[in-house]
Design a protein around this motif. Structure first.
Motif, PDB file in Angstrom:
ATOM      1  N   THR A 157       0.821  -1.206   0.000  1.00 38.11           N
ATOM      2  CA  THR A 157       0.000   0.000   0.000  1.00 38.11           C
ATOM      3  C   THR A 157       0.860   1.263   0.000  1.00 38.11           C
ATOM      4  O   THR A 157       0.332   2.370  -0.038  1.00 38.11           O
ATOM      5  N   GLY A 158       2.190   1.094   0.091  1.00 40.85           N
ATOM      6  CA  GLY A 158       3.080   2.230   0.196  1.00 40.85           C
ATOM      7  C   GLY A 158       3.180   2.758   1.613  1.00 40.85           C
ATOM      8  O   GLY A 158       4.159   3.398   1.990  1.00 40.85           O
ATOM      9  N   PHE A 159       2.184   2.486   2.421  1.00 44.84           N
ATOM     10  CA  PHE A 159       2.105   2.920   3.812  1.00 44.84           C
ATOM     11  C   PHE A 159       0.884   2.227   4.388  1.00 44.84           C
ATOM     12  O   PHE A 159      -0.109   2.049   3.683  1.00 44.84           O
ATOM     13  N   ALA A 160       0.945   1.817   5.643  1.00 45.11           N
ATOM     14  CA  ALA A 160      -0.213   1.159   6.261  1.00 45.11           C
ATOM     15  C   ALA A 160      -0.298   1.604   7.708  1.00 45.11           C
ATOM     16  O   ALA A 160       0.138   0.911   8.615  1.00 45.11           O
ATOM     17  N   PHE A 161      -0.877   2.792   7.917  1.00 46.07           N
ATOM     18  CA  PHE A 161      -0.896   3.407   9.233  1.00 46.07           C
ATOM     19  C   PHE A 161      -1.998   2.856  10.121  1.00 46.07           C
ATOM     20  O   PHE A 161      -1.860   2.801  11.339  1.00 46.07           O
ATOM     21  N   ASP A 162      -3.117   2.433   9.531  1.00 52.88           N
ATOM     22  CA  ASP A 162      -4.236   1.973  10.351  1.00 52.88           C
ATOM     23  C   ASP A 162      -5.042   0.947   9.575  1.00 52.88           C
ATOM     24  O   ASP A 162      -5.244   1.078   8.363  1.00 52.88           O
ATOM     25  N   LEU A 163      -5.512  -0.080  10.282  1.00 49.06           N
ATOM     26  CA  LEU A 163      -6.354  -1.124   9.710  1.00 49.06           C
ATOM     27  C   LEU A 163      -7.639  -1.211  10.512  1.00 49.06           C
ATOM     28  O   LEU A 163      -7.608  -1.169  11.746  1.00 49.06           O
ATOM     29  N   ARG A 164      -8.759  -1.346   9.811  1.00 52.79           N
ATOM     30  CA  ARG A 164     -10.069  -1.530  10.442  1.00 52.79           C
ATOM     31  C   ARG A 164     -10.817  -2.623   9.673  1.00 52.79           C
ATOM     32  O   ARG A 164     -10.501  -2.920   8.520  1.00 52.79           O
ATOM     33  N   THR A 165     -11.864  -3.170  10.296  1.00 52.82           N
ATOM     34  CA  THR A 165     -12.693  -4.148   9.597  1.00 52.82           C
ATOM     35  C   THR A 165     -14.130  -4.037  10.072  1.00 52.82           C
ATOM     36  O   THR A 165     -14.391  -3.650  11.223  1.00 52.82           O
ATOM     37  N   ASP A 166     -15.048  -4.356   9.178  1.00 51.80           N
ATOM     38  CA  ASP A 166     -16.460  -4.483   9.548  1.00 51.80           C
ATOM     39  C   ASP A 166     -16.918  -5.928   9.445  1.00 51.80           C
ATOM     40  O   ASP A 166     -18.106  -6.222   9.491  1.00 51.80           O
ATOM     41  N   GLY A 167     -15.955  -6.843   9.314  1.00 52.11           N
ATOM     42  CA  GLY A 167     -16.265  -8.251   9.151  1.00 52.11           C
ATOM     43  C   GLY A 167     -16.358  -8.658   7.690  1.00 52.11           C
ATOM     44  O   GLY A 167     -15.937  -9.755   7.317  1.00 52.11           O
ATOM     45  N   ARG A 168     -16.896  -7.794   6.857  1.00 54.83           N
ATOM     46  CA  ARG A 168     -17.003  -8.071   5.423  1.00 54.83           C
ATOM     47  C   ARG A 168     -15.726  -7.693   4.680  1.00 54.83           C
ATOM     48  O   ARG A 168     -15.327  -8.354   3.729  1.00 54.83           O
ATOM     49  N   TYR A 169     -15.098  -6.606   5.116  1.00 53.32           N
ATOM     50  CA  TYR A 169     -13.914  -6.080   4.431  1.00 53.32           C
ATOM     51  C   TYR A 169     -12.858  -5.657   5.449  1.00 53.32           C
ATOM     52  O   TYR A 169     -13.164  -5.372   6.610  1.00 53.32           O
ATOM     53  N   LEU A 170     -11.623  -5.579   4.974  1.00 45.78           N
ATOM     54  CA  LEU A 170     -10.509  -5.008   5.716  1.00 45.78           C
ATOM     55  C   LEU A 170     -10.195  -3.653   5.081  1.00 45.78           C
ATOM     56  O   LEU A 170     -10.046  -3.560   3.861  1.00 45.78           O
ATOM     57  N   TYR A 171     -10.102  -2.607   5.897  1.00 45.96           N
ATOM     58  CA  TYR A 171      -9.820  -1.261   5.412  1.00 45.96           C
ATOM     59  C   TYR A 171      -8.429  -0.842   5.869  1.00 45.96           C
ATOM     60  O   TYR A 171      -8.040  -1.092   7.007  1.00 45.96           O
ATOM     61  N   CYS A 172      -7.695  -0.181   4.976  1.00 45.89           N
ATOM     62  CA  CYS A 172      -6.323   0.221   5.275  1.00 45.89           C
ATOM     63  C   CYS A 172      -6.109   1.679   4.887  1.00 45.89           C
ATOM     64  O   CYS A 172      -6.489   2.100   3.783  1.00 45.89           O
ATOM     65  N   VAL A 173      -5.477   2.428   5.771  1.00 42.60           N
ATOM     66  CA  VAL A 173      -5.068   3.800   5.487  1.00 42.60           C
ATOM     67  C   VAL A 173      -3.741   3.766   4.753  1.00 42.60           C
ATOM     68  O   VAL A 173      -2.748   3.240   5.261  1.00 42.60           O
ATOM     69  N   GLY A 174      -3.716   4.314   3.530  1.00 45.71           N
ATOM     70  CA  GLY A 174      -2.484   4.436   2.778  1.00 45.71           C
ATOM     71  C   GLY A 174      -1.868   5.807   2.980  1.00 45.71           C
ATOM     72  O   GLY A 174      -1.965   6.396   4.049  1.00 45.71           O
ATOM     73  N   THR A 175      -1.258   6.367   1.945  1.00 40.79           N
ATOM     74  CA  THR A 175      -0.671   7.699   2.042  1.00 40.79           C
ATOM     75  C   THR A 175      -1.729   8.740   1.705  1.00 40.79           C
ATOM     76  O   THR A 175      -2.248   9.425   2.563  1.00 40.79           O
ATOM     77  N   GLY A 231     -10.845  -8.615  -3.759  1.00 39.67           N
ATOM     78  CA  GLY A 231      -9.477  -8.114  -3.862  1.00 39.67           C
ATOM     79  C   GLY A 231      -9.365  -6.695  -3.319  1.00 39.67           C
ATOM     80  O   GLY A 231     -10.176  -6.245  -2.514  1.00 39.67           O
ATOM     81  N   TRP A 232      -8.343  -5.964  -3.778  1.00 39.44           N
ATOM     82  CA  TRP A 232      -8.055  -4.623  -3.294  1.00 39.44           C
ATOM     83  C   TRP A 232      -8.663  -3.561  -4.203  1.00 39.44           C
ATOM     84  O   TRP A 232      -8.634  -3.686  -5.425  1.00 39.44           O
ATOM     85  N   SER A 233      -9.197  -2.521  -3.589  1.00 42.67           N
ATOM     86  CA  SER A 233      -9.641  -1.327  -4.316  1.00 42.67           C
ATOM     87  C   SER A 233      -9.276  -0.119  -3.484  1.00 42.67           C
ATOM     88  O   SER A 233      -8.991  -0.235  -2.282  1.00 42.67           O
ATOM     89  N   SER A 234      -9.275   1.071  -4.085  1.00 44.42           N
ATOM     90  CA  SER A 234      -8.853   2.258  -3.353  1.00 44.42           C
ATOM     91  C   SER A 234      -9.660   3.476  -3.760  1.00 44.42           C
ATOM     92  O   SER A 234     -10.269   3.514  -4.842  1.00 44.42           O
ATOM     93  N   LEU A 235      -9.659   4.474  -2.886  1.00 49.63           N
ATOM     94  CA  LEU A 235     -10.223   5.794  -3.146  1.00 49.63           C
ATOM     95  C   LEU A 235      -9.139   6.812  -2.823  1.00 49.63           C
ATOM     96  O   LEU A 235      -8.608   6.831  -1.711  1.00 49.63           O
ATOM     97  N   ARG A 236      -8.806   7.651  -3.809  1.00 52.32           N
ATOM     98  CA  ARG A 236      -7.735   8.643  -3.648  1.00 52.32           C
ATOM     99  C   ARG A 236      -8.317  10.045  -3.661  1.00 52.32           C
ATOM    100  O   ARG A 236      -9.212  10.355  -4.461  1.00 52.32           O
ATOM    101  N   LEU A 237      -7.805  10.899  -2.785  1.00 53.88           N
ATOM    102  CA  LEU A 237      -8.249  12.284  -2.712  1.00 53.88           C
ATOM    103  C   LEU A 237      -7.521  13.121  -3.760  1.00 53.88           C
ATOM    104  O   LEU A 237      -6.292  13.104  -3.842  1.00 53.88           O
ATOM    105  N   ILE A 238      -8.290  13.871  -4.550  1.00 60.23           N
ATOM    106  CA  ILE A 238      -7.718  14.815  -5.514  1.00 60.23           C
ATOM    107  C   ILE A 238      -8.446  16.154  -5.365  1.00 60.23           C
ATOM    108  O   ILE A 238      -9.513  16.236  -4.750  1.00 60.23           O
ATOM    109  N   TYR A 239      -7.823  17.208  -5.957  1.00 58.64           N
ATOM    110  CA  TYR A 239      -8.477  18.504  -6.028  1.00 58.64           C
ATOM    111  C   TYR A 239      -8.410  18.987  -7.463  1.00 58.64           C
ATOM    112  O   TYR A 239      -7.327  19.158  -8.026  1.00 58.64           O
TER     113      TYR A 239
END
Length: 301
Positions: free
Chosen positions: A257-275, A286-294
């Motif tokens: 992930t380039g960085f993995a500061f925090d992991l959470r789960t709701d039982g269905r999925y594992l969530y990871c904080v990247g950069t 599998g893996w999917s992501s949401l990236r912040l842009i302006y």
């Protein structure tokens, strides 16, 4: 302080501004909240943004908060309710689509957490902690350590960890210190339903505590580990480079992930904080992501 839209571009387009995903909070069903922050190198200018997303789909994203205050932690203790810690003594509470903000502590707090049938918990400096029971009530400190994280598996299995090898369990609104015989900086923890505690720390310290008496050292790279979380029968660990999976008493690389500061789960999925992005993993998806842009507005793509 809420921020007017015309100031967004100045910060977002400054080449020295960092875009950072801070925390992800599953909110029940297919909904999650994601906390992002923008900051200059000295953290003199900050912008915190909280979005919700359904099924991690960009077209479903809704921004529910934008503020110039530095929000450093986010949790969802009950369906579609949020608490966010503002650096470092105020807490924001989101309920019925309304945010309220109050000062809780006089000293620096580090993490707000709630879930698994427990009341929200706020932990931080000098062993200070608070529980939310309609109001934030102090828990008498059992030490002067700095706490970094809190987690639990039901109201009788709530722990916090921090500096100098400190692990403490909450019993009858009092902390009980568990002596690990160590002095590591412990940054994150996970509590399994059977009471097993896993601790992530600096210098590759990854520990498994069974029955509060048996300590197992997990072989890991000598990096700083920030987080550990159980998901679908396995345990996942995050450091400053990637996500690992625990195999016996050894950590193996799982996803970069380039960085993995925090992991959470709701039982269905594992969530990871990247950069600058939020990640979601599912065994079937599998893996999917949401990236912040302006691009004239803040969006997740």
């Amino acid at each position: 302080m809420l921020t007017p839209d015309h100031l967004d571009a100045d910060l977002a387009r400054d080449p020295e501004t960092a875009f950072e995903c801070v925390q992800i909070a599953p909110m029940g069903g297919d909904l999650c909240a994601i906390l992002f922050m923008l900051s200059d190198p000295a953290y003199e200018r900050t912008l915190s943004l909280v979005f919700t997303a359904r099924d991690f789909a960009p077209e479903s994203v809704e921004r529910i908060l934008k503020t110039q205050e530095w929000l450093m932690s986010l949790t969802c203790p009950a369906r579609e309710e949020l608490f966010a810690l503002e650096a470092t003594t105020r807490v924001w509470h989101y309920r019925n689509r309304i945010w309220n903000r109050e000062k809780v502590a006089e000293e620096s707090m580090r993490r707000v957490w709630g879930g698994d049938g427990t009341q929200p918990l706020l932990v931080g400096r000098n062993g200070l902690a608070y529980r939310y029971e309609g109001a934030w009530l102090p828990i008498p400190p059992a030490s002067t350590t700095q706490f970094f994280d809190a987690h639990g598996a039901g109201p009788r299995l709530v722990y916090t960890c921090g500096d100098r090898g400190h692990l403490q369990r909450l019993e009858n609104n009092l902390w009980r210190v568990i002596d690990l015989g160590r002095h590591d900086q412990l940054r994150g923890l996970d509590v399994a339903p059977d009471g097993t505690v896993r601790l992530a720390g600096s210098n590759g310290v990854c520990l498994e505590i069974r029955g509060e008496v048996e300590l197992i050292e997990i072989a890991a790279p000598t990096t700083t580990f920030f987080t550990v979380r159980g998901y679908a029968g396995d345990w996942y660990w995050g450091d400053e480079t990637q996500v690992y999976i625990q195999r016996g008493a050894v950590l193996e690389p799982f996803f970069d992930t380039g960085f993995a500061f925090d992991l959470r789960t709701d039982g269905r999925y594992l969530y990871c904080v990247g950069t600058d992005r939020a990640w979601r993993f599912g065994h079937d998806t599998g893996w999917s992501s949401l990236r912040l842009i302006y691009d004239g507005a803040f969006r997740l793509i």
